[in-house]
Scaffold this motif. Structure first.
Motif, PDB file in Angstrom:
ATOM      1  N   UNK A 111       0.815  -1.210   0.000  1.00 57.76           N
ATOM      2  CA  UNK A 111       0.000   0.000   0.000  1.00 57.76           C
ATOM      3  C   UNK A 111       0.850   1.263   0.000  1.00 57.76           C
ATOM      4  N   UNK A 112       0.335   2.326  -0.606  1.00 60.33           N
ATOM      5  CA  UNK A 112       0.968   3.641  -0.588  1.00 60.33           C
ATOM      6  C   UNK A 112       2.317   3.705  -1.285  1.00 60.33           C
ATOM      7  N   UNK A 113       2.804   4.898  -1.478  1.00 60.64           N
ATOM      8  CA  UNK A 113       4.135   5.108  -2.048  1.00 60.64           C
ATOM      9  C   UNK A 113       4.371   4.342  -3.331  1.00 60.64           C
ATOM     10  N   UNK A 114       5.630   3.925  -3.540  1.00 64.94           N
ATOM     11  CA  UNK A 114       5.954   3.102  -4.702  1.00 64.94           C
ATOM     12  C   UNK A 114       5.312   1.746  -4.519  1.00 64.94           C
ATOM     13  N   UNK A 115       4.698   1.261  -5.554  1.00 65.89           N
ATOM     14  CA  UNK A 115       4.013  -0.013  -5.443  1.00 65.89           C
ATOM     15  C   UNK A 115       4.755  -1.064  -6.248  1.00 65.89           C
ATOM     16  N   UNK A 116       5.378  -1.996  -5.542  1.00 61.61           N
ATOM     17  CA  UNK A 116       6.072  -3.095  -6.197  1.00 61.61           C
ATOM     18  C   UNK A 116       5.144  -4.295  -6.293  1.00 61.61           C
ATOM     19  N   UNK A 117       5.126  -4.898  -7.448  1.00 63.95           N
ATOM     20  CA  UNK A 117       4.339  -6.116  -7.652  1.00 63.95           C
ATOM     21  C   UNK A 117       5.083  -7.283  -7.009  1.00 63.95           C
ATOM     22  N   UNK A 118       4.447  -7.942  -6.059  1.00 63.63           N
ATOM     23  CA  UNK A 118       4.995  -9.120  -5.389  1.00 63.63           C
ATOM     24  C   UNK A 118       4.296 -10.352  -5.945  1.00 63.63           C
ATOM     25  N   UNK A 119       5.047 -11.406  -6.139  1.00 64.89           N
ATOM     26  CA  UNK A 119       4.477 -12.668  -6.611  1.00 64.89           C
ATOM     27  C   UNK A 119       4.960 -13.778  -5.681  1.00 64.89           C
ATOM     28  N   UNK A 120       4.065 -14.692  -5.352  1.00 62.28           N
ATOM     29  CA  UNK A 120       4.440 -15.811  -4.495  1.00 62.28           C
ATOM     30  C   UNK A 120       3.757 -17.088  -4.933  1.00 62.28           C
ATOM     31  N   UNK A 121       4.335 -18.191  -4.485  1.00 60.27           N
ATOM     32  CA  UNK A 121       3.744 -19.514  -4.701  1.00 60.27           C
ATOM     33  C   UNK A 121       3.874 -20.292  -3.401  1.00 60.27           C
ATOM     34  N   UNK A 122       2.768 -20.896  -2.960  1.00 62.56           N
ATOM     35  CA  UNK A 122       2.765 -21.695  -1.738  1.00 62.56           C
ATOM     36  C   UNK A 122       3.574 -22.971  -1.989  1.00 62.56           C
ATOM     37  N   UNK A 123       4.575 -23.206  -1.141  1.00 63.69           N
ATOM     38  CA  UNK A 123       5.469 -24.349  -1.326  1.00 63.69           C
ATOM     39  C   UNK A 123       5.369 -25.397  -0.223  1.00 63.69           C
ATOM     40  N   UNK A 124       4.887 -25.007   0.941  1.00 63.22           N
ATOM     41  CA  UNK A 124       4.752 -25.970   2.038  1.00 63.22           C
ATOM     42  C   UNK A 124       3.691 -25.477   3.010  1.00 63.22           C
ATOM     43  N   UNK A 125       2.846 -26.403   3.447  1.00 64.48           N
ATOM     44  CA  UNK A 125       1.809 -26.097   4.433  1.00 64.48           C
ATOM     45  C   UNK A 125       1.815 -27.214   5.470  1.00 64.48           C
ATOM     46  N   UNK A 126       2.062 -26.863   6.697  1.00 65.57           N
ATOM     47  CA  UNK A 126       1.852 -27.773   7.826  1.00 65.57           C
ATOM     48  C   UNK A 126       0.935 -26.991   8.755  1.00 65.57           C
ATOM     49  N   UNK A 127      -0.364 -27.302   8.753  1.00 61.97           N
ATOM     50  CA  UNK A 127      -1.330 -26.487   9.494  1.00 61.97           C
ATOM     51  C   UNK A 127      -0.898 -26.189  10.930  1.00 61.97           C
ATOM     52  N   UNK A 128      -1.012 -24.910  11.256  1.00 63.81           N
ATOM     53  CA  UNK A 128      -0.690 -24.361  12.571  1.00 63.81           C
ATOM     54  C   UNK A 128       0.780 -24.558  12.962  1.00 63.81           C
ATOM     55  N   UNK A 129       1.652 -24.890  11.990  1.00 65.94           N
ATOM     56  CA  UNK A 129       3.079 -25.053  12.268  1.00 65.94           C
ATOM     57  C   UNK A 129       3.967 -24.285  11.289  1.00 65.94           C
ATOM     58  N   UNK A 130       3.706 -24.465   9.974  1.00 69.25           N
ATOM     59  CA  UNK A 130       4.616 -23.868   8.992  1.00 69.25           C
ATOM     60  C   UNK A 130       3.896 -23.513   7.700  1.00 69.25           C
ATOM     61  N   UNK A 131       4.277 -22.357   7.155  1.00 72.03           N
ATOM     62  CA  UNK A 131       3.833 -21.912   5.841  1.00 72.03           C
ATOM     63  C   UNK A 131       5.077 -21.401   5.118  1.00 72.03           C
ATOM     64  N   UNK A 132       5.340 -21.960   3.948  1.00 72.80           N
ATOM     65  CA  UNK A 132       6.493 -21.516   3.162  1.00 72.80           C
ATOM     66  C   UNK A 132       6.018 -21.144   1.769  1.00 72.80           C
ATOM     67  N   UNK A 133       6.516 -19.991   1.272  1.00 68.35           N
ATOM     68  CA  UNK A 133       6.150 -19.561  -0.072  1.00 68.35           C
ATOM     69  C   UNK A 133       7.309 -18.803  -0.711  1.00 68.35           C
ATOM     70  N   UNK A 134       7.283 -18.756  -2.022  1.00 74.87           N
ATOM     71  CA  UNK A 134       8.285 -17.969  -2.735  1.00 74.87           C
ATOM     72  C   UNK A 134       7.892 -16.501  -2.649  1.00 74.87           C
ATOM     73  N   UNK A 135       8.858 -15.635  -2.978  1.00 76.31           N
ATOM     74  CA  UNK A 135       8.658 -14.179  -2.944  1.00 76.31           C
ATOM     75  C   UNK A 135       9.497 -13.608  -4.070  1.00 76.31           C
TER      76      UNK A 135
END
Length: 140
Positions: free
Chosen positions: A51-75
């Motif tokens: 939000x605000x200022x210079x706006x950079x487009x961020x892209x991610x992909x979900x790579x790992x999900x362990x519910x309530x323990x870990x979330x990993x994604x690209x950036x």
């Protein structure tokens, strides 16, 4: 040299509440970013702008999900570079609290993009996001 940012924060909130704040796009809007196409599914890709200022487009992909323990994604920043980094959110229950560890790995891949993409910029940003915004949101 590998440029990683690691931010640890103890939150006065149960793991389930913190997990929902990290993975529910409606909750994310309140403390993180508005990510309309976010979906907690393996290999789901999502996009957002800060939000605000210079706006950079961020892209991610979900790579790992362990519910309530870990979330990993690209950036990545597809308009500036083909390079990607990894963001890992880890949650650990400690009594009534949740210990959050955010690791942003591979920042050396963005060195060529200039001052806004240096390790120090990411470190300050993540400290604010995890240590202030997320903390205030889940502890209210």
């Amino acid at each position: 040299m590998h440029e990683n940012v690691v931010v640890k924060q103890r939150l006065n909130a149960p793991v389930a509440k913190v997990w929902n704040a990290l993975t529910d796009r409606e909750e994310m809007k309140n403390w993180y970013f508005d990510i309309p196409d976010f979906k907690l599914d393996m290999h789901h890709e999502f996009n957002f702008f800060e939000p605000g200022g210079e706006k950079f487009h961020h892209h991610g992909e979900i790579l790992e999900i362990i519910p309530e323990r870990k979330l990993k994604h690209s950036w990545s920043y597809p308009e500036f570079s083909k390079e990607k980094t990894l963001v890992r959110w880890e949650l650990e229950p400690v009594g009534e609290y949740t210990e959050v560890t955010l690791t942003h790995k591979g920042l050396e891949n963005f060195e060529h993009l200039g001052v806004d993409f240096r390790k120090e910029s990411f470190e300050q940003g993540w400290k604010d996001i995890v240590g202030k915004q997320l903390k205030q949101y889940v502890e209210k």
